[in-house]
Design an enzyme around this catalytic site. Structure first.
Site, mmCIF file in Angstrom:
data_model
loop_
_atom_site.group_PDB
_atom_site.id
_atom_site.type_symbol
_atom_site.label_atom_id
_atom_site.label_comp_id
_atom_site.label_asym_id
_atom_site.label_seq_id
_atom_site.Cartn_x
_atom_site.Cartn_y
_atom_site.Cartn_z
ATOM 1 N N SER A 1 0.853 -1.202 0.000
ATOM 2 C CA SER A 1 0.000 0.000 0.000
ATOM 3 C C SER A 1 0.883 1.244 0.000
ATOM 4 C CB SER A 1 -0.867 0.010 1.273
ATOM 5 O OG SER A 1 -1.520 1.253 1.428
ATOM 6 N N TYR B 1 -2.196 -0.053 10.498
ATOM 7 C CA TYR B 1 -2.110 -0.589 9.126
ATOM 8 C C TYR B 1 -0.769 -0.266 8.453
ATOM 9 C CZ TYR B 1 -3.856 -1.043 4.229
ATOM 10 O OH TYR B 1 -4.040 -1.349 2.901
HETATM 11 P P1 NAP Z 1 -11.493 -6.105 -0.180
HETATM 12 O O1 NAP Z 1 -12.427 -5.660 -1.243
HETATM 13 O O2 NAP Z 1 -11.959 -6.106 1.233
HETATM 14 O O3 NAP Z 1 -10.953 -7.557 -0.529
HETATM 15 C C1 NAP Z 1 -10.114 -8.229 0.353
HETATM 16 C C2 NAP Z 1 -10.434 -9.708 0.310
HETATM 17 O O4 NAP Z 1 -9.551 -10.388 1.236
HETATM 18 C C3 NAP Z 1 -11.862 -10.022 0.743
HETATM 19 O O5 NAP Z 1 -12.437 -10.980 -0.109
HETATM 20 C C4 NAP Z 1 -11.673 -10.593 2.155
HETATM 21 O O6 NAP Z 1 -12.658 -11.530 2.532
HETATM 22 C C5 NAP Z 1 -10.331 -11.278 2.010
HETATM 23 N N1 NAP Z 1 -9.738 -11.519 3.311
HETATM 24 C C6 NAP Z 1 -9.678 -10.678 4.375
HETATM 25 N N2 NAP Z 1 -9.083 -11.269 5.412
HETATM 26 C C7 NAP Z 1 -8.769 -12.524 5.008
HETATM 27 C C8 NAP Z 1 -8.157 -13.619 5.641
HETATM 28 N N3 NAP Z 1 -7.761 -13.568 6.931
HETATM 29 N N4 NAP Z 1 -7.975 -14.771 4.948
HETATM 30 C C9 NAP Z 1 -8.394 -14.856 3.665
HETATM 31 N N5 NAP Z 1 -8.987 -13.842 2.999
HETATM 32 C C10 NAP Z 1 -9.176 -12.688 3.676
HETATM 33 O O7 NAP Z 1 -10.160 -5.243 -0.203
HETATM 34 P P2 NAP Z 1 -9.363 -4.493 -1.388
HETATM 35 O O8 NAP Z 1 -9.614 -3.046 -1.244
HETATM 36 O O9 NAP Z 1 -9.589 -5.156 -2.680
HETATM 37 O O10 NAP Z 1 -7.872 -4.751 -0.877
HETATM 38 C C11 NAP Z 1 -7.069 -5.807 -1.369
HETATM 39 C C12 NAP Z 1 -5.642 -5.551 -0.915
HETATM 40 O O11 NAP Z 1 -5.195 -4.294 -1.407
HETATM 41 C C13 NAP Z 1 -5.465 -5.508 0.613
HETATM 42 O O12 NAP Z 1 -4.249 -6.125 0.961
HETATM 43 C C14 NAP Z 1 -5.398 -4.017 0.895
HETATM 44 O O13 NAP Z 1 -4.678 -3.735 2.074
HETATM 45 C C15 NAP Z 1 -4.681 -3.527 -0.338
HETATM 46 N N6 NAP Z 1 -4.901 -2.109 -0.649
HETATM 47 C C16 NAP Z 1 -6.149 -1.649 -0.950
HETATM 48 C C17 NAP Z 1 -6.303 -0.298 -1.242
HETATM 49 C C18 NAP Z 1 -7.635 0.295 -1.591
HETATM 50 O O14 NAP Z 1 -7.747 1.538 -1.624
HETATM 51 N N7 NAP Z 1 -8.658 -0.487 -1.862
HETATM 52 C C19 NAP Z 1 -5.194 0.556 -1.228
HETATM 53 C C20 NAP Z 1 -3.952 0.039 -0.911
HETATM 54 C C21 NAP Z 1 -3.808 -1.298 -0.632
HETATM 55 P P3 NAP Z 1 -13.993 -11.002 3.301
HETATM 56 O O15 NAP Z 1 -14.642 -10.025 2.370
HETATM 57 O O16 NAP Z 1 -14.757 -12.274 3.525
HETATM 58 O O17 NAP Z 1 -13.500 -10.360 4.558
#
Ligand code: NAP
Length: 259
Positions: free
Chosen positions: A144, A157
């Site tokens: 991130s 985080y």
């Molecule tokens: P998201 O839509 O919440 O997707 C994350 C997925 O990971 C969900 O399906 C969630 O399942 C799953 N997950 C969470 N905890 C888990 C665990 N313990 N074991 C297995 N699966 C798990 O999030 P996203 O925004 O796409 O983010 C994806 C990645 O990008 C993350 O690492 C996040 O930190 C990073 N990121 C995101 C952003 C942003 O702005 N979106 C920016 C920088 C970095 P559930 O839905 O069932 O909980």
């Protein structure tokens, strides 16, 4: 046009939502067979079934909590059995934990570190023996901008994401001579269900959405597919001399010092 991941196999965590789903779809479109790992395989089973039908590539769903090494080991074995072996690992599962440092509960610290830092390590430990045996493997960790810059109010985080970039560099160097590349990508704000949930928790979600877009030099929030294309490049052999490093995907925001 030729595929960019021909005959490759990939295990993608967090594939049931947001960035992980976008990566899964793009990888299959580019020729990969995939195992989609998430907490609840109902969502990933539907996605795997649609992708397999649409692109005629092997797509399977596996269920695990990335914080649990034994569940991870078992899911990796299932993925290896279904796909033959794993060429590419994308560590995308992650959670937002944003708290006042003094109000943070012990359990919240543990959950943040276990999911965002130890989780990717659990996956890497499980896939590495197979990759080392074949002297081939590409790993991409989704870190991130919080792993590069500090945005006040987001503790702890950024601690986990700084650690994930450190894990990437450290293990990238350890295994470089054995055909393994380990890199990370660092998205800025990307419109996913997790980002929507965070916006919804703000006192005025629409005003916050507009404020966030205005902070970006490009004046718009990022899309999951834009992160997926960066993961595709790093996971493909096009990036074969890129290792132990990180690519920022934030529309340039983290380069600004002061407005
Ligand atoms: P998201 O839509 O919440 O997707 C994350 C997925 O990971 C969900 O399906 C969630 O399942 C799953 N997950 C969470 N905890 C888990 C665990 N313990 N074991 C297995 N699966 C798990 O999030 P996203 O925004 O796409 O983010 C994806 C990645 O990008 C993350 O690492 C996040 O930190 C990073 N990121 C995101 C952003 C942003 O702005 N979106 C920016 C920088 C970095 P559930 O839905 O069932 O909980």
């Amino acid at each position: 046009m030729s595929e960019r991941l021909p005959n490759k196999t990939a295990l993608i965590t967090g594939a049931g939502s947001g960035i992980g789903s976008a990566i899964a779809e793009l990888f299959v479109r580019e020729g990969a067979s995939v195992a989609l790992l998430d907490l609840d395989s109902d969502v990933t089973e539907a996605l795997a079934s649609r992708l397999q039908h649409q692109y005629k590539k092997r797509c399977v769903a596996v269920e695990a909590d990335v914080t649990q090494p034994q569940q991870v080991q078992s899911a990796v074995q299932q993925a290896q059995q279904a796909l033959g072996h794993i060429d590419i690992l994308i560590n995308c599962a992650g959670i937002n934990v944003f708290r006042d440092p003094l109000a943070l509960e012990e359990e919240e610290w543990q959950r943040c570190m276990a999911t965002n830092l130890k989780g990717p390590y659990n996956l890497i430990r499980s896939v590495l023996p197979g990759m080392l045996a074949r002297q081939y493997g590409n790993i991409v960790n989704v870190a991130s901008v919080h792993g590069h810059r500090i945005i006040p109010g987001a503790f702890p985080y950024p601690v986990a994401k700084h650690g994930l970039i450190g894990l990437t560099r450290s293990l990238g160097v350890e295994y470089a001579a054995q055909g393994i590349r380990i890199n990370s990508i660092s998205p800025g704000l990307i419109m996913t269900p997790a980002a929507e949930a965070w916006l919804a928790s703000c006192p005025d979600p629409q005003a916050e959405r507009e404020r966030q877009a205005a902070l970006l030099p490009c004046k718009r929030i990022g899309e999951p597919s834009e992160v997926a294309y960066t993961a595709l490049f790093l996971a493909s052999d096009e990036a074969r001399f890129i290792n132990a490093t990180d690519i920022l995907i934030d529309g340039g925001r983290s380069q600004i010092y002061h407005e």
